[in-house]
Motif scaffolding. Structure first.
Motif, PDB file in Angstrom:
ATOM      1  N   LEU A  58      -4.013  15.052  13.186  1.00  0.00           N
ATOM      2  CA  LEU A  58      -4.541  16.181  12.428  1.00  0.00           C
ATOM      3  C   LEU A  58      -3.709  17.441  12.682  1.00  0.00           C
ATOM      4  N   GLU A  68      -5.579  23.807   6.345  1.00  0.00           N
ATOM      5  CA  GLU A  68      -6.664  23.162   7.075  1.00  0.00           C
ATOM      6  C   GLU A  68      -7.273  22.057   6.211  1.00  0.00           C
ATOM      7  N   SER A  70      -9.826  18.071   6.625  1.00  0.00           N
ATOM      8  CA  SER A  70     -10.146  16.908   7.447  1.00  0.00           C
ATOM      9  C   SER A  70      -8.939  15.973   7.471  1.00  0.00           C
ATOM     10  N   ASP A  72      -8.816  12.895   6.527  1.00  0.00           N
ATOM     11  CA  ASP A  72      -8.742  12.200   5.238  1.00  0.00           C
ATOM     12  C   ASP A  72      -8.175  13.101   4.146  1.00  0.00           C
ATOM     13  N   GLU A  73      -8.643  14.335   4.082  1.00  0.00           N
ATOM     14  CA  GLU A  73      -8.167  15.263   3.054  1.00  0.00           C
ATOM     15  C   GLU A  73      -6.664  15.525   3.194  1.00  0.00           C
TER      16      GLU A  73
END
Length: 133
Positions: A58, A68, A70, A72-73
């Protein structure tokens, strides 16, 4: 005395399956017992390494994409930008991120895989820090 962790308990189960149970089993049960022991070890490694490796991934994605989101995003955004040709092998940090992510997944899924071990040795020889290996 502290209780054993879930990962330690799973390690004990995997060792029992391999070292105690496996030698006593009929041949037709050996394969499935090895599969079970491997599955237990996989879950143990996920518990031991997973959160830390995801945190590292991340952080790399946030730095690479400058935003910024998640895990997955950001992975979806990375895939879309690569697919659109916005990012490529010459993008600073991209190839290292992809290698680090691949090696981290291998550390959980297949840590004994010969190509994974060779890559770790190569990276350690170059002074690069492997993720989770």
């Amino acid at each position: 005395m502290d209780e054993p962790t879930g990962a330690e308990l799973l390690g004990t189960v995997a060792r029992y399956l391999r070292e105690t149970l496996l030698p006593k089993l009929p041949p037709e049960a050996v394969f499935h017992t090895r599969v079970a022991a491997n599955a237990v070890d996989l879950v143990r490694r996920q518990l031991e390494l997973g959160a830390g490796l995801e945190t590292e991934e991340l952080a790399r994605l946030r730095a690479l994409l400058g935003r910024e989101g998640s895990l997955d995003e950001l992975n979806r955004a990375l895939s879309e930008r690569i697919s659109a040709g916005e990012l490529g092998e010459r993008t600073p940090g991209l190839m290292e991120h992809l290698w680090a992510t691949t090696l981290a997944k291998m550390a959980v899924d297949q840590p004994a895989y010969a190509s994974y071990r060779r890559e770790l040795e190569l990276r350690q020889g170059e002074g690069a820090e492997p993720s989770g290996g």
